[in-house]
Scaffold this motif. Structure first.
Motif, PDB file in Angstrom:
ATOM      1  N   MET A   1      19.758  42.002  70.583  1.00 57.20           N
ATOM      2  CA  MET A   1      20.012  40.578  70.521  1.00 57.20           C
ATOM      3  C   MET A   1      19.841  40.065  69.098  1.00 57.20           C
ATOM      4  SD  MET A   1      18.638  37.250  72.645  1.00 57.20           S
ATOM      5  CE  MET A   1      17.109  37.884  73.146  1.00 57.20           C
ATOM      6  N   GLY A   2      19.136  40.756  68.242  1.00 56.84           N
ATOM      7  CA  GLY A   2      18.950  40.276  66.884  1.00 56.84           C
ATOM      8  C   GLY A   2      17.783  39.313  66.785  1.00 56.84           C
ATOM      9  N   ALA A   3      17.790  38.539  65.719  1.00 57.22           N
ATOM     10  CA  ALA A   3      16.711  37.586  65.479  1.00 57.22           C
ATOM     11  C   ALA A   3      16.687  36.515  66.566  1.00 57.22           C
ATOM     12  CB  ALA A   3      16.892  36.926  64.118  1.00 57.22           C
ATOM     13  N   VAL A   4      15.508  36.077  66.888  1.00 56.36           N
ATOM     14  CA  VAL A   4      15.330  35.040  67.902  1.00 56.36           C
ATOM     15  C   VAL A   4      14.957  33.751  67.205  1.00 56.36           C
ATOM     16  CG1 VAL A   4      13.979  34.328  69.906  1.00 56.36           C
ATOM     17  CG2 VAL A   4      14.608  36.724  69.632  1.00 56.36           C
ATOM     18  N   GLU A   5      15.627  32.683  67.587  1.00 52.42           N
ATOM     19  CA  GLU A   5      15.342  31.375  67.010  1.00 52.42           C
ATOM     20  C   GLU A   5      14.891  30.445  68.114  1.00 52.42           C
ATOM     21  OE1 GLU A   5      17.719  27.792  64.743  1.00 52.42           O
ATOM     22  OE2 GLU A   5      18.421  29.862  64.494  1.00 52.42           O
ATOM     23  N   ARG A   6      13.839  29.739  67.880  1.00 54.47           N
ATOM     24  CA  ARG A   6      13.312  28.794  68.861  1.00 54.47           C
ATOM     25  C   ARG A   6      14.036  27.469  68.716  1.00 54.47           C
ATOM     26  NH1 ARG A   6       8.544  28.432  71.838  1.00 54.47           N
ATOM     27  NH2 ARG A   6       7.941  26.308  72.299  1.00 54.47           N
ATOM     28  N   MET A   7      14.470  26.891  69.857  1.00 59.72           N
ATOM     29  CA  MET A   7      15.160  25.606  69.859  1.00 59.72           C
ATOM     30  C   MET A   7      14.538  24.719  70.925  1.00 59.72           C
ATOM     31  SD  MET A   7      19.147  26.589  69.659  1.00 59.72           S
ATOM     32  CE  MET A   7      19.758  25.509  68.402  1.00 59.72           C
ATOM     33  N   THR A   8      14.656  23.440  70.715  1.00 57.49           N
ATOM     34  CA  THR A   8      14.250  22.464  71.710  1.00 57.49           C
ATOM     35  C   THR A   8      15.510  21.795  72.218  1.00 57.49           C
ATOM     36  OG1 THR A   8      12.167  22.099  70.564  1.00 57.49           O
ATOM     37  CG2 THR A   8      12.864  20.404  72.129  1.00 57.49           C
ATOM     38  N   ILE A   9      15.670  21.725  73.533  1.00 58.87           N
ATOM     39  CA  ILE A   9      16.852  21.084  74.099  1.00 58.87           C
ATOM     40  C   ILE A   9      16.428  19.930  74.992  1.00 58.87           C
ATOM     41  CG2 ILE A   9      18.270  23.155  73.984  1.00 58.87           C
ATOM     42  CD1 ILE A   9      17.788  23.490  77.004  1.00 58.87           C
ATOM     43  N   THR A  10      17.323  19.003  75.168  1.00 58.42           N
ATOM     44  CA  THR A  10      17.087  17.862  76.038  1.00 58.42           C
ATOM     45  C   THR A  10      18.137  17.892  77.131  1.00 58.42           C
ATOM     46  OG1 THR A  10      16.305  16.611  74.134  1.00 58.42           O
ATOM     47  CG2 THR A  10      16.886  15.346  76.095  1.00 58.42           C
ATOM     48  N   MET A  11      17.725  17.639  78.369  1.00 62.03           N
ATOM     49  CA  MET A  11      18.653  17.643  79.496  1.00 62.03           C
ATOM     50  C   MET A  11      18.196  16.640  80.542  1.00 62.03           C
ATOM     51  SD  MET A  11      17.641  21.203  81.431  1.00 62.03           S
ATOM     52  CE  MET A  11      17.682  22.153  79.945  1.00 62.03           C
ATOM     53  N   PRO A  12      19.105  16.264  81.424  1.00 64.08           N
ATOM     54  CA  PRO A  12      18.715  15.351  82.500  1.00 64.08           C
ATOM     55  C   PRO A  12      17.639  15.978  83.386  1.00 64.08           C
ATOM     56  CG  PRO A  12      21.113  15.568  82.373  1.00 64.08           C
ATOM     57  CD  PRO A  12      20.528  16.600  81.456  1.00 64.08           C
ATOM     58  N   ALA A  13      16.826  15.128  83.969  1.00 60.97           N
ATOM     59  CA  ALA A  13      15.712  15.583  84.794  1.00 60.97           C
ATOM     60  C   ALA A  13      16.177  16.487  85.936  1.00 60.97           C
ATOM     61  CB  ALA A  13      14.947  14.382  85.352  1.00 60.97           C
ATOM     62  N   GLU A  14      17.343  16.186  86.517  1.00 60.19           N
ATOM     63  CA  GLU A  14      17.844  16.990  87.635  1.00 60.19           C
ATOM     64  C   GLU A  14      18.111  18.432  87.198  1.00 60.19           C
ATOM     65  OE1 GLU A  14      19.709  14.142  86.626  1.00 60.19           O
ATOM     66  OE2 GLU A  14      18.492  12.840  87.881  1.00 60.19           O
ATOM     67  N   LEU A  15      18.706  18.591  85.996  1.00 56.19           N
ATOM     68  CA  LEU A  15      18.970  19.942  85.491  1.00 56.19           C
ATOM     69  C   LEU A  15      17.665  20.666  85.163  1.00 56.19           C
ATOM     70  CD1 LEU A  15      22.094  19.565  83.167  1.00 56.19           C
ATOM     71  CD2 LEU A  15      21.949  20.675  85.384  1.00 56.19           C
ATOM     72  N   ALA A  16      16.720  19.942  84.585  1.00 55.06           N
ATOM     73  CA  ALA A  16      15.428  20.544  84.256  1.00 55.06           C
ATOM     74  C   ALA A  16      14.734  21.029  85.524  1.00 55.06           C
ATOM     75  CB  ALA A  16      14.554  19.544  83.506  1.00 55.06           C
ATOM     76  N   GLU A  17      14.817  20.238  86.580  1.00 56.28           N
ATOM     77  CA  GLU A  17      14.192  20.628  87.846  1.00 56.28           C
ATOM     78  C   GLU A  17      14.895  21.856  88.444  1.00 56.28           C
ATOM     79  OE1 GLU A  17      11.643  20.974  90.935  1.00 56.28           O
ATOM     80  OE2 GLU A  17      11.415  19.827  89.075  1.00 56.28           O
ATOM     81  N   THR A  18      16.209  21.877  88.369  1.00 53.89           N
ATOM     82  CA  THR A  18      16.960  23.037  88.860  1.00 53.89           C
ATOM     83  C   THR A  18      16.554  24.285  88.082  1.00 53.89           C
ATOM     84  OG1 THR A  18      18.826  21.660  89.500  1.00 53.89           O
ATOM     85  CG2 THR A  18      19.283  23.999  89.169  1.00 53.89           C
ATOM     86  N   LEU A  19      16.408  24.137  86.789  1.00 58.04           N
ATOM     87  CA  LEU A  19      15.990  25.244  85.933  1.00 58.04           C
ATOM     88  C   LEU A  19      14.614  25.761  86.352  1.00 58.04           C
ATOM     89  CD1 LEU A  19      17.393  26.477  83.420  1.00 58.04           C
ATOM     90  CD2 LEU A  19      15.998  24.969  82.032  1.00 58.04           C
ATOM     91  N   ARG A  20      13.675  24.846  86.534  1.00 57.40           N
ATOM     92  CA  ARG A  20      12.319  25.240  86.942  1.00 57.40           C
ATOM     93  C   ARG A  20      12.322  25.908  88.319  1.00 57.40           C
ATOM     94  NH1 ARG A  20      10.932  20.610  83.917  1.00 57.40           N
ATOM     95  NH2 ARG A  20      11.269  19.206  85.650  1.00 57.40           N
ATOM     96  N   GLN A  21      13.090  25.366  89.250  1.00 55.71           N
ATOM     97  CA  GLN A  21      13.148  25.942  90.596  1.00 55.71           C
ATOM     98  C   GLN A  21      13.759  27.340  90.577  1.00 55.71           C
ATOM     99  OE1 GLN A  21      15.226  23.185  93.114  1.00 55.71           O
ATOM    100  NE2 GLN A  21      13.542  21.714  93.160  1.00 55.71           N
ATOM    101  N   THR A  22      14.752  27.529  89.737  1.00 54.57           N
ATOM    102  CA  THR A  22      15.399  28.842  89.624  1.00 54.57           C
ATOM    103  C   THR A  22      14.404  29.880  89.137  1.00 54.57           C
ATOM    104  OG1 THR A  22      17.536  27.807  89.195  1.00 54.57           O
ATOM    105  CG2 THR A  22      17.292  30.094  88.514  1.00 54.57           C
ATOM    106  N   VAL A  23      13.614  29.515  88.135  1.00 50.62           N
ATOM    107  CA  VAL A  23      12.599  30.434  87.615  1.00 50.62           C
ATOM    108  C   VAL A  23      11.505  30.639  88.662  1.00 50.62           C
ATOM    109  CG1 VAL A  23      10.835  30.791  85.835  1.00 50.62           C
ATOM    110  CG2 VAL A  23      13.094  29.894  85.208  1.00 50.62           C
ATOM    111  N   ALA A  24      11.062  29.564  89.293  1.00 47.06           N
ATOM    112  CA  ALA A  24      10.005  29.670  90.310  1.00 47.06           C
ATOM    113  C   ALA A  24      10.458  30.520  91.494  1.00 47.06           C
ATOM    114  CB  ALA A  24       9.596  28.273  90.789  1.00 47.06           C
ATOM    115  N   GLY A  25      11.755  30.487  91.792  1.00 47.68           N
ATOM    116  CA  GLY A  25      12.296  31.281  92.893  1.00 47.68           C
ATOM    117  C   GLY A  25      12.429  32.754  92.562  1.00 47.68           C
ATOM    118  N   GLY A  26      12.181  33.113  91.323  1.00 46.57           N
ATOM    119  CA  GLY A  26      12.190  34.516  90.940  1.00 46.57           C
ATOM    120  C   GLY A  26      13.542  35.062  90.502  1.00 46.57           C
ATOM    121  N   GLU A  27      14.543  34.192  90.411  1.00 50.72           N
ATOM    122  CA  GLU A  27      15.859  34.675  89.976  1.00 50.72           C
ATOM    123  C   GLU A  27      15.844  35.069  88.505  1.00 50.72           C
ATOM    124  OE1 GLU A  27      19.334  32.388  91.358  1.00 50.72           O
ATOM    125  OE2 GLU A  27      17.861  31.164  92.445  1.00 50.72           O
ATOM    126  N   TYR A  28      15.032  34.399  87.721  1.00 50.06           N
ATOM    127  CA  TYR A  28      14.924  34.655  86.290  1.00 50.06           C
ATOM    128  C   TYR A  28      13.452  34.660  85.910  1.00 50.06           C
ATOM    129  CZ  TYR A  28      19.905  33.617  86.036  1.00 50.06           C
ATOM    130  OH  TYR A  28      21.258  33.637  86.220  1.00 50.06           O
TER     131      TYR A  28
END
Length: 87
Positions: A1-28
């Motif tokens: 993958m090469g060098a890793v760069e840290r970024m901060t992103i902003t998204m709607p709360a609904e997308l952030a919640e979907t993201l958290r649920q996906t990780v909590a569900g073990g998919e990622y």
């Protein structure tokens, strides 16, 4: 993958919640993993769209370079005449 760069992103709360649920569900394993996969999919889609657009532009250019067109009314009249002659 090469060098890793840290970024901060902003998204709607609904997308952030979907993201958290996906990780909590073990998919990622992490939200970063989800975002990386989404960006890879987006990049592939964008590349496909660009190739399709280039092919369309090439087809249009080939058509324009092939010579003058024939009016649709004339083409249909000729087709009707051919069809009528066969009947």
């Amino acid at each position: 993958m090469g060098a890793v760069e840290r970024m901060t992103i902003t998204m709607p709360a609904e997308l952030a919640e979907t993201l958290r649920q996906t990780v909590a569900g073990g998919e990622y394993a992490s939200t970063s993993e989800v975002v990386r996969e989404a960006l890879r999919d987006w990049t592939r889609s964008r590349d496909t769209e660009r190739r399709e657009l280039e092919a369309l532009r090439a087809a249009i250019k080939a058509g324009l370079d092939s010579g003058p067109g024939i009016p649709a009314d004339q083409v249909f009249a000729e087709l009707r005449a051919r069809y009528a002659a066969k009947s």
